[in-house]
Design an enzyme around this catalytic site. Structure first.
Site, PDB file in Angstrom:
ATOM      1  NE  ARG A   1      -4.230  -1.645   1.881  1.00 38.99           N
ATOM      2  CZ  ARG A   1      -4.995  -2.208   2.802  1.00 38.99           C
ATOM      3  NH1 ARG A   1      -4.687  -2.090   4.073  1.00 38.99           N
ATOM      4  NH2 ARG A   1      -6.060  -2.885   2.454  1.00 38.99           N
TER       5      ARG A   1
ATOM      6  CE  LYS B   1     -22.436 -14.242   6.190  1.00 46.64           C
ATOM      7  NZ  LYS B   1     -22.437 -13.142   7.143  1.00 46.64           N
TER       8      LYS B   1
ATOM      9  N   GLY C   1      -9.477  -7.412  -1.506  1.00 45.68           N
ATOM     10  CA  GLY C   1      -9.814  -8.431  -0.521  1.00 45.68           C
ATOM     11  C   GLY C   1      -9.319  -9.801  -0.914  1.00 45.68           C
TER      12      GLY C   1
ATOM     13  N   GLY D   1     -13.574  -3.143   0.223  1.00 45.98           N
ATOM     14  CA  GLY D   1     -14.900  -2.551   0.413  1.00 45.98           C
ATOM     15  C   GLY D   1     -15.189  -1.478  -0.620  1.00 45.98           C
TER      16      GLY D   1
HETATM   17  P1  AMP Z   1     -15.745 -12.696   0.565  1.00 48.35           P
HETATM   18  O1  AMP Z   1     -14.993 -11.940   1.626  1.00 48.35           O
HETATM   19  O2  AMP Z   1     -17.212 -12.496   0.590  1.00 48.35           O
HETATM   20  O3  AMP Z   1     -15.137 -12.545  -0.806  1.00 48.35           O
HETATM   21  O4  AMP Z   1     -15.608 -14.213   0.969  1.00 48.35           O
HETATM   22  C1  AMP Z   1     -14.381 -14.837   1.027  1.00 48.35           C
HETATM   23  C2  AMP Z   1     -14.512 -16.009   1.930  1.00 48.35           C
HETATM   24  O5  AMP Z   1     -15.479 -16.909   1.408  1.00 48.35           O
HETATM   25  C3  AMP Z   1     -13.223 -16.790   2.046  1.00 48.35           C
HETATM   26  O6  AMP Z   1     -12.749 -16.691   3.350  1.00 48.35           O
HETATM   27  C4  AMP Z   1     -13.635 -18.206   1.716  1.00 48.35           C
HETATM   28  O7  AMP Z   1     -13.102 -19.128   2.635  1.00 48.35           O
HETATM   29  C5  AMP Z   1     -15.149 -18.199   1.838  1.00 48.35           C
HETATM   30  N1  AMP Z   1     -15.752 -19.212   1.002  1.00 48.35           N
HETATM   31  C6  AMP Z   1     -15.625 -19.353  -0.323  1.00 48.35           C
HETATM   32  N2  AMP Z   1     -16.291 -20.448  -0.742  1.00 48.35           N
HETATM   33  C7  AMP Z   1     -16.844 -21.025   0.331  1.00 48.35           C
HETATM   34  C8  AMP Z   1     -17.644 -22.178   0.539  1.00 48.35           C
HETATM   35  N3  AMP Z   1     -17.978 -22.964  -0.481  1.00 48.35           N
HETATM   36  N4  AMP Z   1     -18.042 -22.459   1.801  1.00 48.35           N
HETATM   37  C9  AMP Z   1     -17.689 -21.656   2.816  1.00 48.35           C
HETATM   38  N5  AMP Z   1     -16.935 -20.551   2.696  1.00 48.35           N
HETATM   39  C10 AMP Z   1     -16.518 -20.237   1.464  1.00 48.35           C
END
Ligand code: AMP
Length: 398
Positions: A40, A201, A354, A377
């Site tokens: 950064r 999610k 991220g 974010g």
């Molecule tokens: P995000 O911050 O929303 O991009 O989510 C990233 C996180 O989603 C990572 O820490 C992954 O471990 C989790 N993740 C991705 N695929 C899965 C899955 N099939 N089941 C549970 N967690 C997941």
């Protein structure tokens, strides 16, 4: 909002002027207190060097961690000043406060081309509250404001937005790069335009899905959030992560994709584990029926191939979120496969910050991508089509 019409540091005469530059020096530290990853800081160098070359008096500011509104040496920016001094080949004068005697006297005595770094702006609660008095005090250090902290541009804080009410405000090179690459991709994408969304999610990404569905040709959904969509289509998903309260929303999204003529791709096979553990027993399963007691933790090889096929002819790719639990070796293959497909596609490729940015970097594909956003974010909110206060506040080109 037209992000492409914002004034940059090159559109204003900075020579001999005191310039307050908001950077994102929120870097990680190791156990010995050394900077663990200076990326950064390095990203901010272009703007700082330009200002030094233009004979500006440069006053840098940033937040670091969450010091809860009071001075805490653990969150001091002093190590950043030491790093910057070496990187710039000149002393960066470290103030011991933010808007106090030290910051003010150094700022007042700066000669052309000299650089000061004031202390962590979050040593004051007023920073995150965007307190106008605090913003005015910060602004009083300088004559021009440059925002180059894309990572905090989605926050209206005193140093990211408040100061713009008191000083002419323009963007630095990093912010300009972020908004021009992502802004162009959204406003005039080279087609086919493919969006790849993954991560845990649906609720975190639904705003992005809704905005992109109006713009893309193909929408690829992987990662944990795919299982909510699969369940919404009536499939059995075992113990896979699922947001039951979002099933209707998932169905509406699929219908919306169809209405907009968007190709909507979901996993057809998966690597499922018995438990949510890196070394859990695993097997390959079809998306139509994930057995009871098993959870999908990565996309399977047929899915990777199908996604890669949709990516290979893309003109523009936007990717946010891993295809599985990519931080665990046994469940990283899908994310690696997709990263490889994006890298080899020749498309304009934009990786949201991220986890997906970290995965692409760790896997060694970083230099094959057109742009890896420095803000997790902030890039998500940008892709959602939301107004980023730290950019909205910058002056428009005439
Ligand atoms: P995000 O911050 O929303 O991009 O989510 C990233 C996180 O989603 C990572 O820490 C992954 O471990 C989790 N993740 C991705 N695929 C899965 C899955 N099939 N089941 C549970 N967690 C997941």
């Amino acid at each position: 909002m037209n992000y492409l019409n914002k004034k940059t540091v090159e559109d204003i005469d900075v020579s001999g002027k005191k310039v307050l530059v908001r950077c994102d020096f929120n870097v990680p530290f190791d156990a010995d207190g050394n900077i663990a990853d200076p990326k950064r800081i390095n990203e901010a160098l272009k703007t700082i060097k330009y200002l030094v070359e233009q004979n500006a008096k440069v006053i840098l500011c940033s937040h670091l961690g969450r010091p809860k509104g009071e001075f805490n040496p653990k969150f001091s920016l002093a190590p950043v000043a030491a790093y910057l001094s070496k990187a710039l080949g000149q002393e960066v004068k470290m103030a011991t406060d933010v808007i106090g005697e030290s910051a003010k006297s150094i700022a007042a005595s700066l000669k052309n081309g000299e650089v000061e770094l004031i202390e962590n702006v979050r040593f004051h609660n007023e920073e995150t509250k965007n307190n106008p008095e605090f913003a005015k005090e910060l602004a009083s250090l300088a004559e021009i404001y440059v925002n180059d902290a894309f990572g905090t541009a989605h926050r209206a804080h005193a140093s990211t937005e408040g100061v713009s009410h008191y000083l002419p405000a323009v963007g630095g090179y990093l912010i300009n790069k972020e908004i021009s690459v992502m802004g162009k991709a959204l406003q005039e994408p080279k087609r086919p335009f493919v969006a790849i969304l993954g991560g845990a999610k649906v609720s975190d990404k639904i705003g992005v899905i809704d905005n992109l569905i109006k713009k893309v040709d193909t929408l690829i959904i992987g990662g944990g959030m795919a299982y909510t969509f699969l369940k919404a289509q009536g499939y059995e998903i075992g113990t896979s992560i699922c947001e039951d309260e979002k099933l209707d929303l998932a169905r509406a999204t699929i219908a919306n994709a169809e209405k907009n003529g968007v190709k909507f791709l979901l996993p057809v096979d998966n690597i499922a584990g018995l438990e949510y553990k890196p070394d859990t027993q695993c097997q390959m399963v079809d998306s139509h029926h994930i057995p009871d007691g098993w959870m999908g933790l990565d996309i399977g090889p047929r899915t990777t191939e199908m996604f890669a096929d949709a990516i290979k002819d893309a003109g523009t790719v936007v990717w946010n979120g891993p295809m599985g639990v990519s931080e665990w070796e046994n469940f990283a293959a899908g994310t690696i496969g997709v990263a490889k497909a994006v890298a080899e596609s020749g498309a304009i490729s934009i990786i949201g910050g991220g986890d997906s940015a970290a995965a692409v970097e760790k896997l060694g594909f970083a230099d094959k991508m057109t742009h890896i956003s420095t803000g997790g974010g902030a890039s998500l909110e940008f892709l959602e089509g939301l107004e980023l206060p730290g950019i909205a506040c910058l002056s428009e080109k005439e």
